[in-house]
Structures are given as C-alpha cells and as structure tokens.
Design an enzyme around this catalytic site. Sequence first.
Site, PDB file in Angstrom:
ATOM      1  N   CYS A 284      -7.645  27.301  38.860  1.00  0.00           N
ATOM      2  CA  CYS A 284      -7.686  27.585  40.307  1.00  0.00           C
ATOM      3  C   CYS A 284      -7.326  29.040  40.601  1.00  0.00           C
ATOM      4  CB  CYS A 284      -6.804  26.619  41.089  1.00  0.00           C
ATOM      5  SG  CYS A 284      -5.055  26.691  40.709  1.00  0.00           S
ATOM      6  N   TYR A 285      -6.553  29.669  39.716  1.00  0.00           N
ATOM      7  CA  TYR A 285      -6.219  31.092  39.932  1.00  0.00           C
ATOM      8  C   TYR A 285      -7.403  32.009  39.664  1.00  0.00           C
ATOM      9  CZ  TYR A 285      -1.557  29.512  40.723  1.00  0.00           C
ATOM     10  OH  TYR A 285      -0.475  28.865  41.263  1.00  0.00           O
TER      11      TYR A 285
HETATM   12 ZN    ZN Z   1      -4.461  24.855  39.450  1.00  0.00          ZN
END
Ligand code: ZN
Length: 416
Positions: A284-285
């Site tokens: 997600c980063y």
């Molecule tokens: Zn994540």
Amino acid sequence: MQRVPAPFRCFSEWHSSEKFTDDGVETVTSVEQRKVERSIQEVISVYKQIHSLPQPTLLRDQHYQYLKKGLHHLSDAYACLDASRSWLCYWILHSLELLEEPVPTSIASDVCKFLARCQSPTGGFAGGPGQAAHLAPTYAAVNALCIIGTQEAYNVIDREKLLSFLFSVKQPDGSFVMHGGGEVDVRSAYCAASVASLTNIMTPTLFQDTPTWIVSCQNWEGGLGGVPGLEAHGGYTFCGTAAMVILGKEHMLDLKTLLRWVASRQMRFEGGFQGRCNKLVDGCYSFWQAGLLPLLHRALFKEGDSTLSLQKWMFEQQALQEYILLCCQNTAGGLLDKPGKSRDFYHTCYCLSGLSVAQHFGNMDLHHELIVGQEENRLAPSHPVYNICPEKVAQAIQHFHQLSVPVPAQKEGSSA
Ligand SMILES: [Zn+2]
C-alpha cells in the site's frame, strides 16, 4: 512510451547484494526483515524457473473479476467492513478506473443511492447508513461520487451541510478532528481540503492556520507524523503534503529533507516502500510513499529547481513496478501487502495506484511512460493529489465551480 528491456533489475547478478545487513547485531526487526527478503527471493526464483522471458504480467482480468464481485456484493448486502463501506466504494471504483473498466450505469446508480444513505443529516458522510459523520469516509464518498461523475452522483452531496460539518470539526489551532469528539491527526486536514476543493466550498477562514499546523507535523526525520512530535509515517506524510499542495502552501515544508526521507523509504532489495524507518515493505505504500514524489517534483519545479528530470520521478520506478507485479498479486485477483498476505480491496486500490504513479511521469503537457512488462500492464494515470483519474477531477471541479460557495451555517469566526 518506454518499454523496459530485459533483464529486469531483480533478475540481475548484483540484486542479492542489496539485501539487508545487520552488522552482526541481530534484532527482532532484522530477523523479520530477512524473513521477508527470503520470501521475496523465493518468489523471484520460482518466477525465473517458470518463465524463460521475464515479462511480468498484470492480471487484469482476475483483478477485474475480483473487483466486480466486490461491487455487486456491495450493491446487494454490504455485509462486511461495516464502518468502512464508503471506503469500499472508493477503493473498488478507483481500482476499476485505473484498469479502465467501466461501471454499468445501474450499479453506479446503486452506489449513489447507497452513499446518499451514508450522508449524515448534519453533513458529511459516515462509513455506513445511520453512523456518525467522519472525515475519512467523507473523503472516500466524495471521491467515489466524483469517479461516477454523473449528475445523480454530484447531486448526492449536500454542500451546505458538508461545509458546516467541516467547520464543526475544525479546531482553533488550524487542525481538524476526524469526527465530533474524535482525534486530531493530519489525515483530517487532507480529507477536509480534498473534499472542500473538489466541491467548491472553500471559504476564507475554513483553512485558517491549517498550513502552520501541518508544518508543525514535519519532524527531524523529514517526513510528517500524525500530530506534532510523532514519528514520520508514509500515510500521514502523503496526507499532510497533499493538503499543503491543495492549499498552495507546499513551499512552507522543508521539501529537501522530505525528499530525502521518502526516497530512503524505498527498499533496496524488495523495490517496494516501507511506511516508516526500519519497518517492512508493504504494497500500500507504493501509493502513500511513491505518490509523494509527483507532489515533490511539482513543488520543487515551482521553486525553480533546474536540476529536475523531465522524464522520471525521484524514485526507482522500475523496481516498484517489479515488486507490485511479482510480489503483490493474488493469482485469483486482488493485490496485497507482501508475499504470504491475503488480498483485500484497500491493498488492491493502493498497489494499483502506486503502479500507475510508477508508470506515468508528468501530466498532459509533459508525459513520459515507463511500463515494465507487456504493454497491457499499462494503467490509466491518476491525479497526484486526489488519487482519482485526472479527467474526473477536472469534470468535478468544472461542475461545482458553476455553483456558488455556500455561506456557512455556523459562524465562521467561532473556529478561528
Ligand atoms: Zn499495507
């Protein structure tokens, strides 16, 4: 468009020399880091054994089927993630627009009706019907409605009440609480600035003292913490920086130390990003961190920095694409944090968003694409501030700017 020639970075001889060294001091963190590196090494080795040509593929159809099922399910029952249903709408709709998959009109209309039920009678949106308004689902709902982009979608938003909700969560020091009686953190400033700018409800006092408060969240590391004095963190840093861009005050941040901090969060071996110093890589980063580089590029360009590239962001775009394509895809559709983790709509949205950032440099005037793998891996570009497709941002701004800025129901001076 530039296609990346084989061999890929993670297939090269020197790649394993990028692995973590603990300098002879083993810690819980170093053990975990090595475990992740081993799992990634294994993924790469298996891939090499199966494929003679390194041509990582985005599993478009599988992702589409996974998202489609999620959206249909939402329109029927909305049984899971009770307080995050507005978010689910945004994560799925944005993933679909990145994949350039249209949403059927009837489903889009169902989503509008559902989000209308999430709107609080006092303004702002909740995570689900009957719940309290909160800035995070308000951001998600407004983004989802702007992605749908129909008259029905725009009409859902009660701008006058939205503005009074924003004033009700504004604090005297310029910060915002996430909801009535809730916590302050820098996400709230971004959510407020994002929805206010998209729907044209900015008033002169709504963001008074907010830039100064956001700047106070930037710490000695260079990134931003959730509130002043906390450790720098990818999600908060993106939110604070994007809010400053919306407010036109990005120059108030120390851009150079911010750049150094975020560039150092890309993992040498994995190619993806960590959220904080000494933490593990997480898909997600790919958006929260890599998404900062377009913001920083633009901010430094505005300051007249003549050394900026006209073709590349200041991170390893190829390495990030390799990480997402090789390590973050579930073969049955959906994307994930790291090998061994399960898929979910949040990681699907932000892995795809990060992949899009890594594929597209610049905007309309100056656009350069770098696509790892087949040409079919190409996603639609995303707006660096709002994280919805740029044409949907332009369309929403054009629509709401035909309407006048509402007069706040609450006395503006009371929040200053
Ligand atoms: Zn994540």
